[in-house]
Design an enzyme around this catalytic site. Sequence first.
Site, PDB file in Angstrom:
ATOM      1  N   GLY A 159       0.712  -1.223  -0.202  1.00  0.00           N
ATOM      2  CA  GLY A 159       0.078  -0.382   0.378  1.00  0.00           C
ATOM      3  C   GLY A 159       0.629   1.101   0.060  1.00  0.00           C
TER       4      GLY A 159
ATOM      5  CB  THR B 252       0.197   3.759  -4.999  1.00  0.00           C
ATOM      6  OG1 THR B 252      -0.436   3.317  -4.359  1.00  0.00           O
ATOM      7  CG2 THR B 252       1.239   3.582  -5.430  1.00  0.00           C
ATOM      8  N   GLY B 253      -0.847   4.569  -0.848  1.00  0.00           N
ATOM      9  CA  GLY B 253      -1.596   5.181   0.241  1.00  0.00           C
ATOM     10  C   GLY B 253      -0.929   6.476   0.349  1.00  0.00           C
TER      11      GLY B 253
ATOM     12  CG  ASP C 230      -3.837  -8.700  -6.339  1.00  0.00           C
ATOM     13  OD1 ASP C 230      -4.193  -8.359  -4.869  1.00  0.00           O
ATOM     14  OD2 ASP C 230      -4.345  -7.917  -7.227  1.00  0.00           O
TER      15      ASP C 230
ATOM     16  CB  ALA D 171      -2.079  -3.390   0.979  1.00  0.00           C
ATOM     17  CB  ALA D 172      -7.095  -2.252   3.341  1.00  0.00           C
TER      18      ALA D 172
ATOM     19  CB  SER E 278      -9.186   0.312  11.501  1.00  0.00           C
ATOM     20  OG  SER E 278     -10.153   1.556  11.457  1.00  0.00           O
TER      21      SER E 278
ATOM     22  CD  GLU F 252     -14.940   2.958  11.509  1.00  0.00           C
ATOM     23  OE1 GLU F 252     -16.117   2.171  11.629  1.00  0.00           O
ATOM     24  OE2 GLU F 252     -15.185   4.252  11.096  1.00  0.00           O
TER      25      GLU F 252
ATOM     26  CE1 TYR G 220     -10.441  -0.477   6.285  1.00  0.00           C
ATOM     27  CE2 TYR G 220     -11.530   0.537   7.900  1.00  0.00           C
ATOM     28  CZ  TYR G 220     -10.662   0.354   7.744  1.00  0.00           C
ATOM     29  OH  TYR G 220      -9.528   0.586   7.917  1.00  0.00           O
TER      30      TYR G 220
ATOM     31  CE  LYS H  91      -7.831  -1.832   8.350  1.00  0.00           C
ATOM     32  NZ  LYS H  91      -5.686  -2.298   7.967  1.00  0.00           N
TER      33      LYS H  91
ATOM     34  CG  HIS I 202      -3.885   8.259  11.062  1.00  0.00           C
ATOM     35  ND1 HIS I 202      -5.085   6.779  10.796  1.00  0.00           N
ATOM     36  CD2 HIS I 202      -3.252   7.574   8.977  1.00  0.00           C
ATOM     37  CE1 HIS I 202      -4.318   5.996  10.574  1.00  0.00           C
ATOM     38  NE2 HIS I 202      -3.912   6.185   9.398  1.00  0.00           N
TER      39      HIS I 202
END
Length: 333
Positions: free
Chosen positions: A9, A11-12, A57, A80-81, A124, A126, A148, A152, A178
Amino acid sequence: MPKTALITGITGQDGSYLAEFLLEKGYEVHGCFRRASTNSFERIEHLLDQITVHPADLIDQSSLEHLVRSVAPQEVYNLAAQSFVGSSWGQPILTGDVTGLGVTRILEAIRTVDKSIRFYQASSSEMFGMVHETPQRESTPFHPRSPYGVAKVYGHYMTSNYRESYDMYACSGILFNHESPRRGLEFVTRKITDGVAKIKMGLADELRLGNLDAKRDWGFAGDYVEAMWLMLQQDAPIDYVVGTGETHSVREFVEIAFDRVGLNWENHVVIDPKFYRPAEVDLLLADPARVKAELDWEPKVSFQQLTEMMVDHDLQRISQLSGRTLGVVRKSA
């Protein structure tokens, strides 16, 4: 010899800040991205001459094993997620496969290739969902309220299971919300700052939002990546809650954002029921006492500074895109 780190991840939002942080620490940084017809390297474009990126992937076990074997990292950060809570309702199976089972796949790749690799899992807030106590700490029970959040929780428990079953250095950071100027436009904070900028520039008249009373513990992503790194530098793997210990409503975020550009939010915000979640999470608030005491970590950017930073960024971005003159009323932070 410098340490080598692998970031899924990369690129996030978090991946880009973590890559910058690790480069400053002298790491050799590798990252993976999911191959697509058009790859988005916008957040790491300024780093591409300093890092190495690889196609992989979280749905493909063999690609992960090949990646871990070829990079041979000392540290792996799994960021990544499928990370948008709203989308998880429309894509619950994909969310479970990537955000949940993807953790097992990379843990299994590490176990197979080299169990000495240290592993960080991005858990997370969440996961707490319908909270059982406030504030939430490491011992607070999980009660997720979205696909989600459920995914997690699975990844979180799988991380501790591999730690306990295979004596691996594997830990999770339970990060509360964040944000940053690099946040995706689909997230409510960035939706607000992007909308405020467009209204200020005369490109829009209204901003449609859902529940303004939802409260979150919001911090700056650039601060939180330090906590990720600190967790992998300890003698033993321990899970930590990471947050500011302050809670603010969506309404407060909106008020500060509009105030930054000299506008009254009540003249532009429209409440639209379609943006309410099927199961709402009303209040998330971290108790970061343990991470502060044991890792000596502290957030540096305040809620107001964060909001204004994001508004300023979107004003500049939209001004450049539209070719208009930036006339902004700003107040000191």
